[in-house]
Design a protein around this motif. Sequence first.
Motif, PDB file in Angstrom:
ATOM      1  N   UNK A   1       0.848  -1.193   0.000  1.00 33.74           N
ATOM      2  CA  UNK A   1       0.000   0.000   0.000  1.00 33.74           C
ATOM      3  C   UNK A   1       0.881   1.239   0.000  1.00 33.74           C
ATOM      4  N   UNK A   2       0.391   2.267  -0.659  1.00 34.77           N
ATOM      5  CA  UNK A   2       1.065   3.563  -0.725  1.00 34.77           C
ATOM      6  C   UNK A   2       0.098   4.613  -0.208  1.00 34.77           C
ATOM      7  N   UNK A   3       0.606   5.508   0.648  1.00 32.13           N
ATOM      8  CA  UNK A   3      -0.198   6.617   1.162  1.00 32.13           C
ATOM      9  C   UNK A   3       0.361   7.917   0.602  1.00 32.13           C
ATOM     10  N   UNK A   4      -0.496   8.692  -0.049  1.00 30.38           N
ATOM     11  CA  UNK A   4      -0.101   9.997  -0.578  1.00 30.38           C
ATOM     12  C   UNK A   4      -0.211  11.012   0.556  1.00 30.38           C
ATOM     13  N   UNK A   5       0.928  11.543   0.965  1.00 33.13           N
ATOM     14  CA  UNK A   5       0.977  12.450   2.111  1.00 33.13           C
ATOM     15  C   UNK A   5       1.253  13.863   1.604  1.00 33.13           C
ATOM     16  N   UNK A   6       0.254  14.764   1.578  1.00 29.32           N
ATOM     17  CA  UNK A   6      -1.075  14.554   2.134  1.00 29.32           C
ATOM     18  C   UNK A   6      -1.987  15.628   1.561  1.00 29.32           C
ATOM     19  N   UNK A   7      -3.310  15.317   1.569  1.00 30.10           N
ATOM     20  CA  UNK A   7      -4.331  16.321   1.347  1.00 30.10           C
ATOM     21  C   UNK A   7      -4.721  16.923   2.681  1.00 30.10           C
ATOM     22  N   UNK A   8      -5.464  18.023   2.645  1.00 25.21           N
ATOM     23  CA  UNK A   8      -5.808  18.716   3.887  1.00 25.21           C
ATOM     24  C   UNK A   8      -7.310  18.876   4.054  1.00 25.21           C
ATOM     25  N   UNK A   9      -7.726  18.884   5.320  1.00 29.37           N
ATOM     26  CA  UNK A   9      -9.089  19.294   5.658  1.00 29.37           C
ATOM     27  C   UNK A   9      -9.036  20.780   5.960  1.00 29.37           C
ATOM     28  N   UNK A  10      -9.857  21.553   5.229  1.00 30.28           N
ATOM     29  CA  UNK A  10      -9.837  23.007   5.373  1.00 30.28           C
ATOM     30  C   UNK A  10     -11.251  23.574   5.424  1.00 30.28           C
ATOM     31  N   UNK A  11     -11.336  24.835   5.877  1.00 29.06           N
ATOM     32  CA  UNK A  11     -12.598  25.561   5.949  1.00 29.06           C
ATOM     33  C   UNK A  11     -12.614  26.641   4.869  1.00 29.06           C
ATOM     34  N   UNK A  12     -13.663  26.616   4.037  1.00 31.41           N
ATOM     35  CA  UNK A  12     -13.849  27.635   3.007  1.00 31.41           C
ATOM     36  C   UNK A  12     -14.845  28.655   3.557  1.00 31.41           C
ATOM     37  N   UNK A  13     -14.324  29.806   3.982  1.00 36.37           N
ATOM     38  CA  UNK A  13     -15.181  30.816   4.610  1.00 36.37           C
ATOM     39  C   UNK A  13     -16.184  31.395   3.623  1.00 36.37           C
ATOM     40  N   UNK A  14     -15.786  31.526   2.347  1.00 35.47           N
ATOM     41  CA  UNK A  14     -16.693  32.121   1.367  1.00 35.47           C
ATOM     42  C   UNK A  14     -17.880  31.215   1.072  1.00 35.47           C
ATOM     43  N   UNK A  15     -17.653  29.918   1.060  1.00 33.83           N
ATOM     44  CA  UNK A  15     -18.726  28.963   0.794  1.00 33.83           C
ATOM     45  C   UNK A  15     -19.327  28.378   2.064  1.00 33.83           C
ATOM     46  N   UNK A  16     -18.709  28.719   3.192  1.00 30.46           N
ATOM     47  CA  UNK A  16     -19.185  28.212   4.480  1.00 30.46           C
ATOM     48  C   UNK A  16     -19.279  26.693   4.485  1.00 30.46           C
ATOM     49  N   UNK A  17     -18.171  26.048   4.127  1.00 34.97           N
ATOM     50  CA  UNK A  17     -18.156  24.586   4.129  1.00 34.97           C
ATOM     51  C   UNK A  17     -16.741  24.077   4.369  1.00 34.97           C
ATOM     52  N   UNK A  18     -16.682  22.862   4.896  1.00 37.84           N
ATOM     53  CA  UNK A  18     -15.426  22.128   5.026  1.00 37.84           C
ATOM     54  C   UNK A  18     -15.180  21.379   3.728  1.00 37.84           C
ATOM     55  N   UNK A  19     -13.921  21.338   3.291  1.00 35.09           N
ATOM     56  CA  UNK A  19     -13.618  20.666   2.028  1.00 35.09           C
ATOM     57  C   UNK A  19     -12.224  20.073   2.070  1.00 35.09           C
ATOM     58  N   UNK A  20     -11.925  19.202   1.110  1.00 37.02           N
ATOM     59  CA  UNK A  20     -10.585  18.633   0.964  1.00 37.02           C
ATOM     60  C   UNK A  20      -9.764  19.546   0.062  1.00 37.02           C
ATOM     61  N   UNK A  21      -8.678  20.074   0.622  1.00 36.09           N
ATOM     62  CA  UNK A  21      -7.804  20.978  -0.100  1.00 36.09           C
ATOM     63  C   UNK A  21      -6.561  20.214  -0.557  1.00 36.09           C
ATOM     64  N   UNK A  22      -6.283  20.264  -1.857  1.00 36.30           N
ATOM     65  CA  UNK A  22      -5.108  19.596  -2.415  1.00 36.30           C
ATOM     66  C   UNK A  22      -4.100  20.646  -2.862  1.00 36.30           C
ATOM     67  N   UNK A  23      -2.866  20.550  -2.382  1.00 38.55           N
ATOM     68  CA  UNK A  23      -1.846  21.465  -2.879  1.00 38.55           C
ATOM     69  C   UNK A  23      -1.484  21.076  -4.321  1.00 38.55           C
ATOM     70  N   UNK A  24      -0.679  21.872  -5.036  1.00 37.82           N
ATOM     71  CA  UNK A  24      -0.409  21.565  -6.447  1.00 37.82           C
ATOM     72  C   UNK A  24       0.167  20.167  -6.690  1.00 37.82           C
ATOM     73  N   UNK A  25       0.943  19.653  -5.736  1.00 37.66           N
ATOM     74  CA  UNK A  25       1.527  18.319  -5.923  1.00 37.66           C
ATOM     75  C   UNK A  25       0.483  17.224  -5.801  1.00 37.66           C
ATOM     76  N   UNK A  26      -0.347  17.299  -4.760  1.00 32.16           N
ATOM     77  CA  UNK A  26      -1.412  16.305  -4.584  1.00 32.16           C
ATOM     78  C   UNK A  26      -2.392  16.376  -5.753  1.00 32.16           C
ATOM     79  N   UNK A  27      -2.758  17.605  -6.153  1.00 29.27           N
ATOM     80  CA  UNK A  27      -3.715  17.752  -7.244  1.00 29.27           C
ATOM     81  C   UNK A  27      -3.173  17.206  -8.556  1.00 29.27           C
ATOM     82  N   UNK A  28      -1.867  17.377  -8.786  1.00 26.37           N
ATOM     83  CA  UNK A  28      -1.257  16.843 -10.005  1.00 26.37           C
ATOM     84  C   UNK A  28      -1.339  15.322 -10.042  1.00 26.37           C
ATOM     85  N   UNK A  29      -1.132  14.689  -8.900  1.00 24.97           N
ATOM     86  CA  UNK A  29      -1.229  13.231  -8.843  1.00 24.97           C
ATOM     87  C   UNK A  29      -2.664  12.779  -9.117  1.00 24.97           C
TER      88      UNK A  29
END
Length: 644
Positions: free
Chosen positions: A375-403
């Motif tokens: 098994x391989x674990x991609x380290x890491x995506x983030x749990x973040x708060x989007x104040x403009x949309x008032x929601x919690x979401x998964x935030x991917x930095x450019x490296x995670x998003x590219x994968x």
Amino acid sequence: MFAISSGALVGCNDDDDVNKKNSLSVTPASAIEFKAGDNQDVVLTVKTDAKSWAFEKNGEWIVAKQDGDKLTVNAQANTTESVRPGRITITAGNAEPVNINVNQKGLEVGEIVLSISPSDPIGFEATGNKAVELTVTTNAPDWTFSYPEEWMTAEKQGDKLTVNAKDNTGDARVGQIVVTSSEGEKTAKIAVSQKAGSENPTPGEEIAGSLSTADDLNIQFAHDAVEPVKKTLTFTLEKTAMVETKVKLVFDERHVEEYNFDHATEYVVFPEKLCTIANDGVMTIPAGETSAQIEVTLTPSASDLEYVTTYMVPLQAVAQTEGIVVKDEAEYVDFLVSRIGSKKIRNICYFEVNDCNPLNAIEYILEDGQPFFDAVVLFAGNINWDASKQKVYMNANPNVQALLDNSEELLQPLRKKGIKVLLDILGNHDQAGIAGLSDWGCEQFGKELAQICLDYKLDGIGFDDEYSRYYGSGKWFAGPSSQQAARLCYETKKAMKELCPWETWVHLYYLGYIQSSLPSVFIDGVEHKPSEFIDNVCADYGGSARPVNGMGLSGCAGNSIQLNYGYSISSSGAKALMNQGYGWIMWFAFDPSGTGTVSNNRSHSLRQFRNVAEGCYEQSVRDPKNVYNKISEGQYDPAPHPIN
């Protein structure tokens, strides 16, 4: 005396003779559990030596249809919060009846459900049809419908929808009735068709068709290969067949070579002797219908399948009825088959994807051909708060998003080698955190993570409770606790099981509120122990993980080795962990390339891998031939580069 003797002789040839006990089995025979709505059909296979079999259902909400040796079961929408118990009893001759318990959950808070009864496709004659009454069951305030208005009529009254077909003097017609709830955007569909005004097809007319499957194309056999795998394929026509139509499914070995040439792959032909196609491969579409299905059975044989080899099962549809053509782009269904290993203790590797290309895991192979990493674990995506949309979401930095965006090139090669790919989730310096979501927030975020797994073909989610500030308020948030951490794990596992057609995992890295002491989750008074929704766990660097409630050591990593810090493990130490019953060893920050921000640790890492292989598998790890580079932020090279 003569009459009695004669009667006995006749009775011996009768399947249902009282002197002979009929056999009866049903597969699967386990209880059926339905949700309140949005359920998939459950297909039971009935085997008996009696002349016929029948069924009775205890529960008017149960929907069941008998066809040959199959019984298809589903449930009407449950618009109440109460659980509905029911039962199906199957009988055949004088065999002992088989009872299948059928239970349906009640509505969850805010859930909208919708169903139509009867739900079978409707086939109309060309003329002289009687209206068909459908019953719509929903807890939404209202519902709307659409239908092929050019050739059908439809009238809504209360919970009833009455439909009919106008007289037809032309070609056969097909369409759908679609019912949609006024809230929740729930839909239910029924296929409708009407025979042609003339049974004679237009001279020279061709009808195109496509071969497809709803099953996962990736198949993994256990190392000892004991259980057959069954797959269902469907051939669908673009128009209703005017006459009985036959299409044959064949095993086309030549297709693999052509596919490899066109796609630059290296698939090997799956042994044809291990592939059995039902009904000699013939699919029959009755006149007036548009599709037929066929079952393919792959019979495993360990001696015929090599590790680290992906086999292709090339199945082609060939039309056997004049006027039927198979669309070029939908002529084949190609299953990909691999063999999983026999290791008693497995290896899970966290890749710091800001520095390293996870494709490097492919290069580390045991002498017998098994992948070293499971098994391989991609380290890491983030749990973040989007104040403009008032929601919690998964935030991917450019490296995670590219994968994720380049999953086919950068992640799926790992999965095709039998290596699970998981995305780790941790905090990111704001109020959103793994342990601080409300029950509703856990459900919403769990569904988002499951959708990510489906969209990018991942095998699960890892959770790591770091870098969160835990000060949020409102419907998304709750005070941080191990209880809420457990609830997020539960909701994520539940959503992945419902959404992804392949096995998915929830993996934990013990930090913060995520520990072995995670509590059970109670839903509608039912206890769900952590072992029901957590698959494997690891401790922080240098530690041994303790199991969560209900889990054995086989789900735990006996050591967590930070390779960039120079951590090590001996052959005897690895063997001792295996003998104690630990099922995993965790590796962190393996980087054989050095193309990121840190130097490569290939030599040190390889020594540790070989220590584990020698101690636990009584073999070594082959010399890696290639390295996979990270080019820059958000860029990875999918091409292997020879190690000098």
